[in-house]
Design a protein around this motif. Sequence first.
Motif, PDB file in Angstrom:
ATOM      1  N   GLU A  93       0.838  -1.186   0.000  1.00  0.00           N
ATOM      2  CA  GLU A  93       0.000   0.000   0.000  1.00  0.00           C
ATOM      3  C   GLU A  93       0.878   1.242   0.000  1.00  0.00           C
ATOM      4  N   SER A  94       0.403   2.283  -0.675  1.00  0.00           N
ATOM      5  CA  SER A  94       1.125   3.542  -0.710  1.00  0.00           C
ATOM      6  C   SER A  94       0.873   4.324   0.570  1.00  0.00           C
ATOM      7  N   MET A  95       1.949   4.574   1.327  1.00  0.00           N
ATOM      8  CA  MET A  95       1.858   5.368   2.550  1.00  0.00           C
ATOM      9  C   MET A  95       2.945   6.442   2.506  1.00  0.00           C
ATOM     10  N   GLY A 104       6.479  -2.303   3.860  1.00  0.00           N
ATOM     11  CA  GLY A 104       5.270  -1.664   4.374  1.00  0.00           C
ATOM     12  C   GLY A 104       4.145  -2.673   4.497  1.00  0.00           C
ATOM     13  N   LYS A 105       2.922  -2.182   4.412  1.00  0.00           N
ATOM     14  CA  LYS A 105       1.744  -3.024   4.564  1.00  0.00           C
ATOM     15  C   LYS A 105       1.331  -3.600   3.215  1.00  0.00           C
ATOM     16  N   SER A 106       1.139  -4.892   3.184  1.00  0.00           N
ATOM     17  CA  SER A 106       0.715  -5.536   1.935  1.00  0.00           C
ATOM     18  C   SER A 106      -0.712  -5.132   1.581  1.00  0.00           C
ATOM     19  N   ARG A 107      -0.962  -5.021   0.300  1.00  0.00           N
ATOM     20  CA  ARG A 107      -2.286  -4.618  -0.176  1.00  0.00           C
ATOM     21  C   ARG A 107      -3.331  -5.687   0.126  1.00  0.00           C
ATOM     22  N   ILE A 148     -11.726   1.285   5.286  1.00  0.00           N
ATOM     23  CA  ILE A 148     -11.414  -0.113   5.609  1.00  0.00           C
ATOM     24  C   ILE A 148      -9.943  -0.309   5.966  1.00  0.00           C
ATOM     25  N   GLY A 149      -9.077   0.557   5.435  1.00  0.00           N
ATOM     26  CA  GLY A 149      -7.659   0.447   5.758  1.00  0.00           C
ATOM     27  C   GLY A 149      -7.299   1.044   7.101  1.00  0.00           C
ATOM     28  N   TYR A 150      -8.254   1.732   7.742  1.00  0.00           N
ATOM     29  CA  TYR A 150      -7.980   2.364   9.032  1.00  0.00           C
ATOM     30  C   TYR A 150      -9.190   2.181   9.948  1.00  0.00           C
ATOM     31  N   TYR A 151      -9.240   1.059  10.616  1.00  0.00           N
ATOM     32  CA  TYR A 151     -10.266   0.725  11.611  1.00  0.00           C
ATOM     33  C   TYR A 151     -11.679   0.590  11.046  1.00  0.00           C
ATOM     34  N   ASP A 242      -3.199   3.470   5.990  1.00  0.00           N
ATOM     35  CA  ASP A 242      -3.683   2.841   4.762  1.00  0.00           C
ATOM     36  C   ASP A 242      -4.961   3.571   4.320  1.00  0.00           C
ATOM     37  N   LYS A 243      -4.928   4.133   3.123  1.00  0.00           N
ATOM     38  CA  LYS A 243      -6.046   4.935   2.631  1.00  0.00           C
ATOM     39  C   LYS A 243      -7.027   4.133   1.763  1.00  0.00           C
TER      40      LYS A 243
END
Length: 259
Positions: A93-95, A104-107, A148-151, A242-243
Amino acid sequence: IKSPEKMAPHRAGGLLLLALALTAVALMVADPRSLRSSAQIVRSTRVACQGGRPVVGVGRRRAMVAGLAGVAAGLSAGRVSWAEETAAQNNLESMEALKGKGYGKSRMKFSDYIQSPTGLQYTDLRVGGGRPASEGDECIVDWSGYTIGYYGRPFEARDKAKGGDFTGDEKELFRFVLGDGKVIPGFEEAVRGMKEGGIRRFIVPVELGYPNNDMKKKGPKPTTFSGKRALGFVLENQGMIDKTLLFDVELIKVKPTGK
């Protein structure tokens, strides 16, 4: 006792082998795939030696040093490509805080969703039976959205508002013309092909979301203060957030516009 002149080639060969070993170890620490390059190091060493004995001669020694440099360069190139390959394979994910880091965080990827070539993932919660939405049609939809990417925080709810001091009265339905570019790419792609009465859930990666993470530029926009605040916090954050967004869309009506 061998003379210094006769020992010099052996010392040169020993130093070469030591340098090769140190180069290999350093690169293997940086890149695990370099373990597979050990055969290359051995081959290069054999080229520089004959029968296990170092080749005598200044020209030969220079060739051996050049070979060492070539091996190091080759392994270093392998390390760079490995880092790039790893980032691509992980589909990160683009952060903002992790740009260019290679980790980073996998998509997110869901096996029960259909994934389009653009990266949009969707599934039909209910297949509609009415008119399909085509380019140029006015689409009237009810929708909900979640970070969904943030709580998984809701920033819009179907049928009624959610959060803050709002009572949950019915809100005005969202309208847009398919293909006019006034909604985010992921939303438009997901609605295209839906039929009246259908409900589709879809996951929008950042590149198909709000341009420059600004919800003022394209729709759909939250209709409540609390919704705008929830979405704005995620989109405007420059840290490790994560956006990715999730939407549920119900296609209420499709109206041809003649475009």
